[in-house]
Design an enzyme around this catalytic site. Structure first.
Site, PDB file in Angstrom:
ATOM      1  N   SER A  58       0.829  -1.195   0.000  1.00 23.30           N
ATOM      2  CA  SER A  58       0.000   0.000   0.000  1.00 23.30           C
ATOM      3  C   SER A  58       0.871   1.255   0.000  1.00 23.30           C
ATOM      4  O   SER A  58       1.651   1.463  -0.917  1.00 23.30           O
ATOM      5  CB  SER A  58      -0.953  -0.048   1.199  1.00 23.30           C
ATOM      6  OG  SER A  58      -1.957   0.931   1.093  1.00 23.30           O
ATOM      7  N   ASP A 208      -6.142  -3.505  -2.115  1.00 25.15           N
ATOM      8  CA  ASP A 208      -5.028  -3.272  -1.208  1.00 25.15           C
ATOM      9  C   ASP A 208      -4.353  -4.564  -0.734  1.00 25.15           C
ATOM     10  O   ASP A 208      -5.015  -5.467  -0.214  1.00 25.15           O
ATOM     11  CB  ASP A 208      -5.561  -2.507   0.009  1.00 25.15           C
ATOM     12  CG  ASP A 208      -4.479  -2.055   0.965  1.00 25.15           C
ATOM     13  OD1 ASP A 208      -3.302  -2.323   0.708  1.00 25.15           O
ATOM     14  OD2 ASP A 208      -4.840  -1.422   1.965  1.00 25.15           O
TER      15      ASP A 208
END
Length: 387
Positions: A58, A208
């Site tokens: 991320s 993610d």
């Protein structure tokens, strides 16, 4: 940079957690580390010159790309000291509705029920602008960035090695970063196609990477070991496989007791998706996975009598808006930088899984001291290989 037969050689791994705007915390740590390396070897050196592999999830994946993507001179696109200004400039635009105050909290909570809180357009724009057409195989140091494919319903870990083995997976760095940062309820899932030089088309449907590996350290070590098994000379095939790992967290709120069973007993979907400043469901996934990775690796290194070869730097006393991943007020950005600076002065600590708290490690001094020693080891390791 291949390892040689020198017994002092080691494989150096840098790992950076996910955590949205809290990426400011590891950015501050990295700026300090690079400054130490420059004191030893000159102002032109960069962090990617010293690590065999850099991993990030991320926001950590974004930092990884910034440290390793080449500029026109085949040097890193960003120096470590440039990452913090990047967050301060672009963070408020990426999280455009991430303001504080009562109204800001209400608006962020409401958005979670009707769709992603942010449309991601500015995130896409800035990553395409900065990373351009740079592809995975072009990074100056091998990288690992985890994502999760919601079509195949399994993790997809992007590495240079798979790009070398399969041209269909040699995708743009910008797409990888967008996918790895597409946290559910915060940003839209990221779809893109890749066409290789033979005309083969691949489709990706990513969210993610933090849902499976918010702390990518274990993924990074596993990747290196797989390359060793394949007799990869660059990863030290035939050596004693010693590792030195620097793992940087983005902060957590383990100490502040954000939720209780009494509070959560009546939560439905809405409660688990939005409560106060946070998203309890994502908080649980990200913090739990990060802490378990830290626990397993710290235990493994200790059992091998190599505890000093693993350095985890994490702040677990974040409270209120500091613990949020998307509050980008000027005050909060400044406070996050201060968290990173204060973290350097704190004692090296290790996670106690029974309590969930980090406890000081005897005789290791402060994180600042440990990073200075780490820099010296990295510098020496590089000189050993050059010789």
């Amino acid at each position: 940079m291949a390892l040689n037969s020198n017994s002092e050689d080691f494989i150096a791994i840098l790992s950076i957690d996910g955590g949205g705007i809290r990426g400011i915390i590891p950015a501050t740590i990295l700026a300090f580390l690079e400054a130490q390396l420059q004191e030893l070897d000159g102002e032109k050196v960069r962090i990617c010159d010293y690590f065999d592999l850099i991993a990030g999830t991320s926001t950590g994946g974004l930092v990884t790309a910034m440290l390793t993507a080449p500029n026109e001179d085949k040097r890193p696109l960003f120096a470590a000291k440039d990452i913090l200004p990047f967050y301060k400039e672009h963070g408020p635009k990426i999280f455009a509705e991430g303001g504080g105050g009562l109204f800001g909290k209400f608006r962020r909570g409401l958005a979670s029920f009707i769709g992603p809180k942010y449309d991601g357009k500015y995130l896409h724009q800035v990553l395409h602008d900065k990373l351009g057409n740079t592809r995975l195989h072009q990074t100056l140091t091998p990288i690992v960035i985890p994502t999760f494919d919601i079509t195949n319903f399994q993790p997809h870990v992007f590495t240079n090695y798979e790009a070398e083995d399969c041209s269909e997976l040699d995708v743009k760095l910008s797409d990888i970063c967008i996918g790895s940062a597409a946290a559910p309820t915060y940003f839209p899932a990221h779809y893109f196609e890749n066409i290789d030089d033979k005309g083969n088309r691949s489709e990706f449907n990513l969210i993610d990477g933090g849902v499976c590996a918010n702390n990518p350290t274990l993924v990074a070590i596993s990747t290196v070991m797989q390359r060793m098994e394949s007799k990869d000379e660059d990863m030290g095939a035939g050596t004693n496989r010693r590792f030195r790992v620097l793992s940087l967290g983005t902060g957590s709120s383990n100490y502040c007791q954000k939720y209780t069973a009494k509070m959560a007993a009546d939560w439905g979907i809405a409660g688990w998706l939005a409560h106060g400043d946070g998203n309890p469901l994502l908080d649980v996934f990200s913090d739990a996975s990060s802490d378990m990775v830290d626990y397993h690796i710290a235990t493994s290194f200790h059992s091998l009598d190599a505890g000093d070869n693993y350095l985890r730097i994490q702040e677990d006393e974040l409270e209120g808006e500091l613990a949020s991943v998307d509050v980008t007020t000027e005050e909060n950005l400044k406070r996050l930088q201060e968290v990173g600076e204060k973290l350097l002065k704190k004692t090296v600590s290790k996670l106690d899984l029974l309590t969930g708290h980090y406890k000081p490690v005897p005789n290791r001094g402060t994180n600042e001291k440990a990073l200075k020693e780490f820099a010296k080891m990295l510098s020496k390791n590089k000189r050993n290989r050059l010789n």
